[in-house]
Scaffold this active site. Sequence first.
Site, short mmCIF file in Angstrom:
data_model
loop_
_atom_site.label_atom_id
_atom_site.label_comp_id
_atom_site.label_asym_id
_atom_site.label_seq_id
_atom_site.Cartn_x
_atom_site.Cartn_y
_atom_site.Cartn_z
N LYS A 249 -2.18 12.12 -2.86
CA LYS A 249 -1.14 12.55 -1.91
C LYS A 249 0.08 13.05 -2.71
CE LYS A 249 -2.89 9.63 1.80
NZ LYS A 249 -3.67 8.45 1.45
N ASP B 134 0.89 -1.17 0.00
CA ASP B 134 0.00 0.00 0.00
C ASP B 134 0.92 1.21 0.00
OD1 ASP B 134 -1.50 2.19 0.63
OD2 ASP B 134 -2.60 1.25 2.27
N1 DSN Z 1 -5.77 9.86 6.06
C1 DSN Z 1 -4.60 9.41 5.35
C2 DSN Z 1 -3.35 9.98 5.92
O1 DSN Z 1 -3.42 11.11 6.35
O2 DSN Z 1 -2.33 9.34 5.93
C3 DSN Z 1 -4.50 7.94 5.27
O3 DSN Z 1 -5.73 7.36 5.15
#
Ligand code: DSN
Length: 424
Positions: free
Chosen positions: A234, A204
């Site tokens: 991200k 992951d």
């Molecule tokens: N909420 C995410 C994080 O901040 O890492 C992971 O799900």
Amino acid sequence: MSTPQAIPFIEAQDAEIASAIRGEEKRENEGLELIPSENYVSKAVLEANGSCFTNKYSEGYPGRRYYGGQDYTDIVERICIERACQLFKCEYANVQTHSGAPANIATYFALLEPGDTVIGMDLSHGGHLTHGHPVTYIAKIFNFVRYGMKNIETGEIDYEALREMALEHKPKIILAGFSAYSRELDYQKIADIAKEVGAIAMADMAHIAGLIAAGVVKNPFDYGFDIITTTTHKTLRGPRGGLILCNDKEIAKKINKSVFPGLQGGPHMHTIAAKAVAFGEALKPEFKEYAKQILKNAKAMEKVFLDEEIRLIGGGTDNHLLLADVYGSLGVTGKQAQTVMDEVGITLNMNSIAGDTRKPLDPSGIRFGTPAMTTRGMKEAEATRVAELMIKALRNIDNDEVKAEIREEIRELCLKFPIPDTMV
Ligand code: DSN
């Protein structure tokens, strides 16, 4: 400031939501985002995400849909799949999962029977809820066993214990990956253990997907991993969404069936269009430079924290994030630290640390990282200054005058480094 988003129809029709959008825009522009799982997308990604694909149902996969009118959805999803495979150097991609949690859940259901065992990283050592924390529904269905660090000060994983666990519990999946761990994993060791016990090696990589795509950290596929799951919003700097990647045709078929109809209904085609645009950006040379700078900025922040003798879990960072034991080092709780950072215009999150004696809602640590600040064009000098200001704020949590000065400096820094409209 980045160009304000054009929202004339919302403004004419819904003053409350228009005002909230403008408020969030101002917050993002004038504050410094250090939550390591957040980023700013380009206006192109935002446009695709807000496009007419919002209107379309398209259950199924390209060329095999259950509803008519799929001329353009098929184009978009095929391009998205092709770019995902090119980015991560693999054969198959499912681009439909709505986010990282459903990507993991769909993968478990594709490959496991109820009661089967998964070995994953412990949440308190940096793992994720969806790696089998007891509060999740999946923990009621599958048997999760957790591994962790051997040495919290260096971040070294206890691979020997992991192997012993694998030999004892005979897992179907061994899961590598994290949401609050700052070191490189030894994928080869994990893949070897998985092979030895006949398990699937799954990674992951939600946090580090952008870094892997840019080739600045290791790609688990290069070490024989079978499956990678990730979010797309991200370090990868795309819309909120998920992705499942693999190299085996049979596994790919199972995963597709598991995502739809197993877990989800109609895919969010507007998000898939935005993923395609983001992957197109990540394939450009500029993205590699961006990813390299993320790492340099994290190292610059690491240096300041270590020079100031603030304990970092894992002893430092190999990626985009840092986890600091502010309670142990400064007597400031994670919640107090998060609050004072909000006061000075820095957004980060409190975080439990391995072996934490405090509760998750007021833990000992804070987690922060550099993807969003790097998108704004900040480099080592700014990362260093931000780290200095963070520590100054942490040492002055009751001093309103000092906090006001820091707030002003952060605001000026943010205005000097506006969120860009375009990334390539
Ligand atoms: N909420 C995410 C994080 O901040 O890492 C992971 O799900």
